[in-house]
Design a protein around this motif. Structure first.
Motif, PDB file in Angstrom:
ATOM      1  N   ASP A  32       0.543  -1.050   0.300  1.00 18.38           N
ATOM      2  CA  ASP A  32       0.260  -0.228   0.153  1.00 18.38           C
ATOM      3  C   ASP A  32       0.839   1.486   0.221  1.00 18.38           C
ATOM      4  O   ASP A  32       0.387   2.100   0.765  1.00 18.38           O
ATOM      5  CB  ASP A  32      -1.070   0.307   0.782  1.00 18.38           C
ATOM      6  N   SER A  47       1.866   0.211   3.754  1.00 18.43           N
ATOM      7  CA  SER A  47       2.023  -0.355   5.326  1.00 18.43           C
ATOM      8  C   SER A  47       3.138  -1.746   5.401  1.00 18.43           C
ATOM      9  O   SER A  47       3.517  -1.962   4.987  1.00 18.43           O
ATOM     10  CB  SER A  47       0.438  -1.535   5.398  1.00 18.43           C
ATOM     11  N   PHE A  63      -4.325  -9.353   7.368  1.00 15.43           N
ATOM     12  CA  PHE A  63      -3.862  -8.510   7.579  1.00 15.43           C
ATOM     13  C   PHE A  63      -3.793  -7.768   9.096  1.00 15.43           C
ATOM     14  O   PHE A  63      -4.669  -6.598   9.510  1.00 15.43           O
ATOM     15  CB  PHE A  63      -4.227  -7.498   6.532  1.00 15.43           C
ATOM     16  N   MET A  65      -1.994  -6.223  10.763  1.00 14.41           N
ATOM     17  CA  MET A  65      -0.084  -5.120  10.819  1.00 14.41           C
ATOM     18  C   MET A  65      -0.256  -4.298  12.637  1.00 14.41           C
ATOM     19  O   MET A  65      -1.105  -3.424  12.782  1.00 14.41           O
ATOM     20  CB  MET A  65      -0.064  -4.131   9.786  1.00 14.41           C
ATOM     21  N   TRP A 100      -3.905  -0.881   8.538  1.00 10.02           N
ATOM     22  CA  TRP A 100      -4.033  -0.980   7.323  1.00 10.02           C
ATOM     23  C   TRP A 100      -3.092   0.925   6.818  1.00 10.02           C
ATOM     24  O   TRP A 100      -2.894   1.040   7.350  1.00 10.02           O
ATOM     25  CB  TRP A 100      -5.318  -1.367   6.659  1.00 10.02           C
ATOM     26  N   ALA A 101      -3.553   0.772   5.193  1.00  2.68           N
ATOM     27  CA  ALA A 101      -2.363   1.277   4.548  1.00  2.68           C
ATOM     28  C   ALA A 101      -2.881   2.637   4.804  1.00  2.68           C
ATOM     29  O   ALA A 101      -4.296   3.590   4.959  1.00  2.68           O
ATOM     30  CB  ALA A 101      -3.591   1.776   2.793  1.00  2.68           C
ATOM     31  N   ILE A 151     -11.068   2.609   6.019  1.00  3.68           N
ATOM     32  CA  ILE A 151     -10.024   2.948   5.752  1.00  3.68           C
ATOM     33  C   ILE A 151      -9.395   3.522   4.912  1.00  3.68           C
ATOM     34  O   ILE A 151     -10.248   4.123   4.358  1.00  3.68           O
ATOM     35  CB  ILE A 151      -9.448   0.957   5.012  1.00  3.68           C
ATOM     36  N   ASP A 152      -8.354   3.195   4.462  1.00  2.00           N
ATOM     37  CA  ASP A 152      -7.635   3.700   3.420  1.00  2.00           C
ATOM     38  C   ASP A 152      -7.375   5.189   2.931  1.00  2.00           C
ATOM     39  O   ASP A 152      -8.108   5.383   2.158  1.00  2.00           O
ATOM     40  CB  ASP A 152      -7.477   2.809   2.251  1.00  2.00           C
ATOM     41  N   GLU A 239     -11.071  -0.191  -2.441  1.00  2.00           N
ATOM     42  CA  GLU A 239     -10.901   0.129  -1.041  1.00  2.00           C
ATOM     43  C   GLU A 239      -9.540   1.124  -2.210  1.00  2.00           C
ATOM     44  O   GLU A 239      -9.614   1.331  -3.313  1.00  2.00           O
ATOM     45  CB  GLU A 239     -10.227  -0.696  -0.730  1.00  2.00           C
ATOM     46  N   THR A 288      -4.661  -8.680  -2.893  1.00  2.00           N
ATOM     47  CA  THR A 288      -4.956  -7.192  -3.113  1.00  2.00           C
ATOM     48  C   THR A 288      -3.898  -6.121  -4.469  1.00  2.00           C
ATOM     49  O   THR A 288      -3.508  -6.457  -4.797  1.00  2.00           O
ATOM     50  CB  THR A 288      -5.138  -5.997  -1.828  1.00  2.00           C
ATOM     51  N   HIS A 290      -3.259  -2.089  -4.589  1.00  2.00           N
ATOM     52  CA  HIS A 290      -2.930  -0.318  -4.276  1.00  2.00           C
ATOM     53  C   HIS A 290      -1.934   0.074  -4.172  1.00  2.00           C
ATOM     54  O   HIS A 290      -0.972  -0.640  -4.341  1.00  2.00           O
ATOM     55  CB  HIS A 290      -3.154  -0.889  -2.508  1.00  2.00           C
ATOM     56  N   HIS A 305       1.954  -2.079  -5.267  1.00  2.00           N
ATOM     57  CA  HIS A 305       2.601  -3.870  -4.587  1.00  2.00           C
ATOM     58  C   HIS A 305       2.035  -5.066  -5.105  1.00  2.00           C
ATOM     59  O   HIS A 305       1.414  -4.706  -6.025  1.00  2.00           O
ATOM     60  CB  HIS A 305       2.262  -3.856  -2.990  1.00  2.00           C
ATOM     61  N   ARG A 317       3.315  -8.622   1.554  1.00  2.00           N
ATOM     62  CA  ARG A 317       3.448  -8.086  -0.167  1.00  2.00           C
ATOM     63  C   ARG A 317       5.191  -7.112   0.082  1.00  2.00           C
ATOM     64  O   ARG A 317       5.252  -6.869   0.823  1.00  2.00           O
ATOM     65  CB  ARG A 317       2.525  -7.294  -0.328  1.00  2.00           C
TER      66      ARG A 317
HETATM   67  O1  FUB Z   1      -3.044  -3.803   3.997  1.00  2.00           O
HETATM   68  C1  FUB Z   1      -4.493  -3.869   4.315  1.00  2.00           C
HETATM   69  C2  FUB Z   1      -5.370  -3.573   2.660  1.00  2.00           C
HETATM   70  O2  FUB Z   1      -5.345  -3.879   2.026  1.00  2.00           O
HETATM   71  C3  FUB Z   1      -5.412  -2.632   2.789  1.00  2.00           C
HETATM   72  O3  FUB Z   1      -5.859  -1.307   3.360  1.00  2.00           O
HETATM   73  C4  FUB Z   1      -6.340  -2.244   1.471  1.00  2.00           C
HETATM   74  O4  FUB Z   1      -6.343  -1.038   0.454  1.00  2.00           O
HETATM   75  C5  FUB Z   1      -5.570  -3.768   0.590  1.00  2.00           C
HETATM   76  O5  FUB Z   1      -4.663  -2.994  -0.213  1.00  2.00           O
END
Ligand code: FUB
Length: 340
Positions: A32, A47, A63, A65, A100-101, A151-152, A239, A288, A290, A305, A317
């Protein structure tokens, strides 16, 4: 230059820049990538993917993180520097899990990191943290941005000095659970000919930490001016919003999620409507897709990515970049990530 860990130069990329670019970072997993030029240098805010052992599910729980690193590049191609941990989830009072991103912005010498995370009730919100260095460490606000959800986050700095926050993601990103400011934990999706769920945006306040206006929906329409339909999985928003401006046109780009494209739509102002134009990036290895789009020294680049480094594991990723070309008519040339 900031960063709470020792600065290490982690990798050099290929001398030849092409669509089959190598991962920019190989010693940790990254995804991301939101790239910006600050003070003549490229800073990348991705991310930081990890294997936490949480099993894969449809909501993206794998995911999982827990922090962010910031990376920089003086040139393309050129070495990529890892500036270490810029923000850790343990320092974010409101956050429960899943950073996330992210994205970042600069205003008057202060740098702002915008990031989504689930709060203690497992509801995605968007936080903001600030620093006097583009590489952090960033000090988070104690609560999420009021009125934010899903998100994002992507912040677009317009040429008139205004900043806009774009956000949203369906499925695991929970956008389908929001009706205005009301949250409904049931996942309800429009179907068939009904309009698809729309991404969201709002102008940022001068303090960069709050919204200056009510959250608005971003209309993505076809060439007849009709909203894209829920069943139009090849084109509808999923997204990963990003906005850039080229020749006074605003380009709203995003991931189509389950059809795995980076698509784009154009408009004449930051609020839209945006008319669907086509595909920027074809599907990559991994579920994904992004990206971000950046102008540097007169050329345009796509940061994106895939999952090559982990042998295709979707939640592990690696960030990459390649050149992006606007044609004379303003259309963007579609990039195939595995062809020259
Ligand atoms: O990296 C986690 C999530 O996966 C992101 O927020 C989305 O955009 C997708 O890439």
């Amino acid at each position: 230059e900031g960063g709470s860990e020792e600065t290490v130069e982690v990798e050099s990329m290929n001398d030849t820049l092409n669509a089959i670019s190598d991962p920019l970072v190989t010693d940790i997993y990254t995804a991301d990538p939101s790239a910006h030029v600050f003070n003549g240098k490229i800073y990348i805010y991705p991310s930081h993917d990890i294997e936490s052992g949480v099993p894969q599910d449809d909501l993206g729980s794998h995911f999982d993180m827990k922090d962010y690193h910031v990376f920089s590049m003086d040139s393309i191609p050129g070495p990529v520097t890892d500036h270490g941990v810029a923000l850790d989830i343990k320092d974010v009072a409101w956050a429960g899990r899943q950073m996330w991103a992210p994205d970042a912005a600069e205003k008057d010498g202060t740098y702002y990191l915008y990031f989504p995370a689930k709060d203690k009730d497992d509801i995605f919100k968007i936080g903001v943290a600030s620093s006097d260095s583009p590489t952090g460490p960033f000090t988070p606000e104690p609560t999420p941005i009021e009125g934010s959800y899903s998100i994002d986050p992507a912040v677009f700095a317009d040429t008139d000095g205004s900043y806009y926050l774009y956000f949203g993601g369906i499925w695991g990103g929970q956008l389908q659970r929001w009706e205005g400011e009301a949250y409904n934990p049931q996942d309800e999706y429009p179907t068939g000919e009904a309009p698809a769920i729309l991404p969201k945006m709002a102008k940022l306040s001068p303090d960069m930490k709050s919204l200056a206006e009510e959250v608005k929906e971003i209309q993505i329409v076809d060439k007849n001016g009709d909203l894209l339909k829920a069943q139009d999985n090849e084109r509808r928003f999923f997204e990963a919003a990003w906005v850039h401006k080229y020749n006074d046109t605003y380009y709203f780009s995003y991931s189509t999620g389950d059809t795995h494209y980076i698509a784009y739509a154009t408009g004449d102002n930051p609020y839209g409507p945006f008319t669907y134009q086509g595909v920027i990036l074809n599907p990559v290895i991994g579920w994904t897709n992004h990206h971000s789009i950046l102008e540097f020294n007169g050329k345009w680049y796509l940061f994106y990515h895939d999952s090559t480094l982990s042998g295709g594991q979707t939640h592990l990723r690696n960030i990459k970049l390649t050149e992006l070309k606007h044609r004379p008519d303003g259309k963007i040339e579609t990039i195939d990530p595995y062809l020259n």
